[in-house]
Design an enzyme around this catalytic site. Structure first.
Site, PDB file in Angstrom:
ATOM      1  N   GLN A 251       0.821  -1.208   0.000  1.00 38.14           N
ATOM      2  CA  GLN A 251       0.000   0.000   0.000  1.00 38.14           C
ATOM      3  C   GLN A 251       0.853   1.257   0.000  1.00 38.14           C
ATOM      4  O   GLN A 251       0.519   2.259  -0.630  1.00 38.14           O
ATOM      5  CB  GLN A 251      -0.941   0.000   1.205  1.00 38.14           C
ATOM      6  CG  GLN A 251      -1.958  -1.108   1.178  1.00 38.14           C
ATOM      7  CD  GLN A 251      -2.706  -1.167  -0.137  1.00 38.14           C
ATOM      8  OE1 GLN A 251      -3.433  -0.244  -0.494  1.00 38.14           O
ATOM      9  NE2 GLN A 251      -2.510  -2.251  -0.880  1.00 38.14           N
ATOM     10  N   HIS A 254       1.819   2.989  -3.279  1.00 39.10           N
ATOM     11  CA  HIS A 254       0.793   3.674  -4.056  1.00 39.10           C
ATOM     12  C   HIS A 254       1.012   5.183  -4.113  1.00 39.10           C
ATOM     13  O   HIS A 254       0.875   5.810  -5.163  1.00 39.10           O
ATOM     14  CB  HIS A 254      -0.594   3.433  -3.442  1.00 39.10           C
ATOM     15  CG  HIS A 254      -1.311   2.249  -4.002  1.00 39.10           C
ATOM     16  ND1 HIS A 254      -1.665   2.122  -5.318  1.00 39.10           N
ATOM     17  CD2 HIS A 254      -1.758   1.121  -3.399  1.00 39.10           C
ATOM     18  CE1 HIS A 254      -2.290   0.982  -5.506  1.00 39.10           C
ATOM     19  NE2 HIS A 254      -2.368   0.349  -4.359  1.00 39.10           N
ATOM     20  N   GLU A 319      -9.539   1.056   4.978  1.00 39.29           N
ATOM     21  CA  GLU A 319      -9.984   0.640   3.647  1.00 39.29           C
ATOM     22  C   GLU A 319      -9.771  -0.866   3.474  1.00 39.29           C
ATOM     23  O   GLU A 319     -10.682  -1.594   3.100  1.00 39.29           O
ATOM     24  CB  GLU A 319      -9.190   1.411   2.591  1.00 39.29           C
ATOM     25  CG  GLU A 319      -9.508   1.015   1.160  1.00 39.29           C
ATOM     26  CD  GLU A 319      -8.560   1.662   0.165  1.00 39.29           C
ATOM     27  OE1 GLU A 319      -8.895   1.675  -1.033  1.00 39.29           O
ATOM     28  OE2 GLU A 319      -7.481   2.146   0.573  1.00 39.29           O
ATOM     29  N   HIS A 320      -8.562  -1.328   3.708  1.00 39.33           N
ATOM     30  CA  HIS A 320      -8.234  -2.756   3.660  1.00 39.33           C
ATOM     31  C   HIS A 320      -7.856  -3.232   5.057  1.00 39.33           C
ATOM     32  O   HIS A 320      -7.094  -2.551   5.749  1.00 39.33           O
ATOM     33  CB  HIS A 320      -7.038  -3.027   2.742  1.00 39.33           C
ATOM     34  CG  HIS A 320      -7.177  -2.486   1.357  1.00 39.33           C
ATOM     35  ND1 HIS A 320      -6.663  -1.251   0.984  1.00 39.33           N
ATOM     36  CD2 HIS A 320      -7.758  -3.011   0.251  1.00 39.33           C
ATOM     37  CE1 HIS A 320      -6.925  -1.048  -0.302  1.00 39.33           C
ATOM     38  NE2 HIS A 320      -7.580  -2.088  -0.763  1.00 39.33           N
ATOM     39  N   ASP A 353      -7.128  -6.837  -4.965  1.00 40.90           N
ATOM     40  CA  ASP A 353      -6.932  -5.757  -5.934  1.00 40.90           C
ATOM     41  C   ASP A 353      -7.187  -6.211  -7.362  1.00 40.90           C
ATOM     42  O   ASP A 353      -7.692  -5.446  -8.183  1.00 40.90           O
ATOM     43  CB  ASP A 353      -5.492  -5.231  -5.851  1.00 40.90           C
ATOM     44  CG  ASP A 353      -5.356  -4.066  -4.893  1.00 40.90           C
ATOM     45  OD1 ASP A 353      -6.387  -3.573  -4.410  1.00 40.90           O
ATOM     46  OD2 ASP A 353      -4.214  -3.650  -4.636  1.00 40.90           O
ATOM     47  N   HIS A 412     -53.515  18.319   1.006  1.00 35.57           N
ATOM     48  CA  HIS A 412     -53.189  16.904   1.155  1.00 35.57           C
ATOM     49  C   HIS A 412     -54.380  16.159   1.774  1.00 35.57           C
ATOM     50  O   HIS A 412     -54.777  15.085   1.301  1.00 35.57           O
ATOM     51  CB  HIS A 412     -51.967  16.716   2.060  1.00 35.57           C
ATOM     52  CG  HIS A 412     -50.649  16.918   1.376  1.00 35.57           C
ATOM     53  ND1 HIS A 412     -50.293  18.105   0.801  1.00 35.57           N
ATOM     54  CD2 HIS A 412     -49.596  16.071   1.185  1.00 35.57           C
ATOM     55  CE1 HIS A 412     -49.071  17.990   0.284  1.00 35.57           C
ATOM     56  NE2 HIS A 412     -48.629  16.757   0.499  1.00 35.57           N
TER      57      HIS A 412
END
Length: 426
Positions: A251, A254, A319-320, A353, A412
């Site tokens: 990670q 990235h 996230e992961h 992934d 109404h």
């Protein structure tokens, strides 16, 4: 890699990329120009930012055929198998429309309808992301979206990466344009002479793409504003330090702002992983990026026991999340917040992934507390269906009218009562 006591826990939440005022001004001007001048402005921005002059934005069949010739058969086979895995997983998410009939004859239900059109943005630049194509396009296809448009910035030769075009063809995309940046998002949202507008835009991009998606939201839907990638690993002494270090770095490479965190009750494992991260960093091709990420956003937290480790992970809402512990599956029920959960030694995050099947477009920046991965539901909308019977209106009309008057909405109330009156029930 720094080691902390859990009492020193720092949130993985980073500042949301709102951009500078100058960047936002640029994006707003680009959007305004595309809305006003269409293809003319799109061509100008492509020349300015991508340094290429295009006579046509459309990717041709000849370009796709050439792309297939430029990649080897092994790659095509891998893409096809990954696509099938992703398709099979997402088909299990499909839900049917439904109707129920009450004893009084009322019919209530929900009609599920796919979106008419979706635009998928695929990042360009120095890298190619065929996996991004598969993960965004296939759930839309499974959902039943008829028109899927892909946009991606061209290189200085006016071409898209061969791997991206192959993935698009295998995923079933029939409309591909060589445009990128905020101008591509504007074209998808508002349309030009060449590109017809869509109903929703998905896919990652740089800060200008993110800002453009924010600006057009409301006129069209978007998937999310994704932040830098992040991983948390929950591990005990049964895990191997070299494997954990490799996963953390997967990670970190990235983005300099990517976040990699290990949470463990074992100080011995923490020390071993810290050493191993530095060792593996030295041989990474993207070591400069990964080193900055580990230095600024990497951390190892040592907890009192496994229960405290689990609670720490829930606070992070990553996230992961990898769980590499003895009897790891037993901890699954205790995890409340994570975008994707990888259980066991052989479930390294890159498996998800690229190949396993679940979507890799995941909530970041702590938003896993309330958000889900990209899925089939994101490409469908739901309409309520109400078929009220005469018997039901007779039974409940007075209550409905009373509720309406409680809110000060006389018309109404009368809309219900006129039907009761006409049927002699009032």
């Amino acid at each position: 890699m720094k080691i902390f006591k859990v009492s020193e826990l720092i949130s993985i939440k980073r500042s949301i990329e709102t951009g500078t005022s100058e960047q936002l001004d640029v994006v707003k001007k680009i959007i305004a120009e595309i809305r006003t001048r269409g293809d003319e402005a799109l061509r100008e921005f492509t020349e300015k930012f991508d340094r290429v002059s295009l006579s046509s934005f459309s990717v041709t069949e000849e370009e796709i055929e050439t792309a297939y010739q430029q990649v080897d058969e092994r790659f095509i086979s891998i893409v096809q198998e990954a696509a099938e895995n992703i398709r099979t997983f997402h088909e299990k998410q499909l839900r049917p429309s439904w109707m129920t009939t009450e004893e009084n004859g009322t019919v209530l239900g929900q009609k599920i309808t796919p979106l008419d059109s979706v635009g998928v943005y695929v990042p360009g630049g120095t890298a190619a992301y065929p996996s991004s194509v598969l993960m965004n396009v296939i759930p839309a296809k499974v959902a039943g979206v008829k028109r899927i448009v892909m946009v991606s910035p061209p290189d200085d030769q006016g071409l898209l990466p061969a791997a991206v075009l192959v993935a698009a063809k295998e995923a079933g995309v029939e409309e591909i344009y060589k445009v990128g940046g905020a101008q591509a998002i504007a074209a998808l949202a508002y349309g030009t002479e060449t590109i017809q507008s869509v109903d929703k835009i998905t896919g990652p991009g740089n800060i200008f793409v993110a800002l453009a998606k924010r600006e057009v939201f409301g006129d069209v839907d978007i998937d999310m504003i994704a932040g830098p990638s992040e991983i948390a690993i929950l591990a005990d002494d049964t895990a191997r330090a070299d494997e954990l270090a490799a996963d953390l770095l997967s990670q970190a490479e990235h983005d300099p702002r990517a976040c990699s965190v290990l949470v463990t009750p074992s100080f011995a494992l923490a020390e071993a992983v810290s050493v191993e991260v530095e060792k593996q960093l030295s041989t990474l091709p993207r070591k400069d990026i990964a080193a900055r990420s580990i230095s600024d956003y990497g951390a190892i937290y040592v907890t009192a026991d496994i229960d405290e480790a689990v609670e720490t992970v829930n606070q992070l809402a990553p996230e992961h999340l990898e769980i590499i512990t003895e009897n790891a599956i037993e901890l699954l029920g205790k995890i409340r917040h994570a975008g994707a959960i990888f259980i066991g030694r052989y479930s390294s995050e890159p498996v998800g992934d690229y190949f396993a099947g679940p979507n890799h477009v995941l909530p970041t920046n702590g938003t896993a507390r309330f958000s889900s991965p990209l899925n089939v539901d994101d490409f469908q909308k739901k309409s309520s269906v109400i078929i009220y019977s005469q018997k039901a209106l007779t039974e409940n009309g007075a209550k409905i009218a009373e509720f309406a008057r409680m809110e000060g909405l006389e018309a109404h109330a009368r809309a219900v009562e006129i039907r009761l009156k006409n049927d002699g029930k009032l």
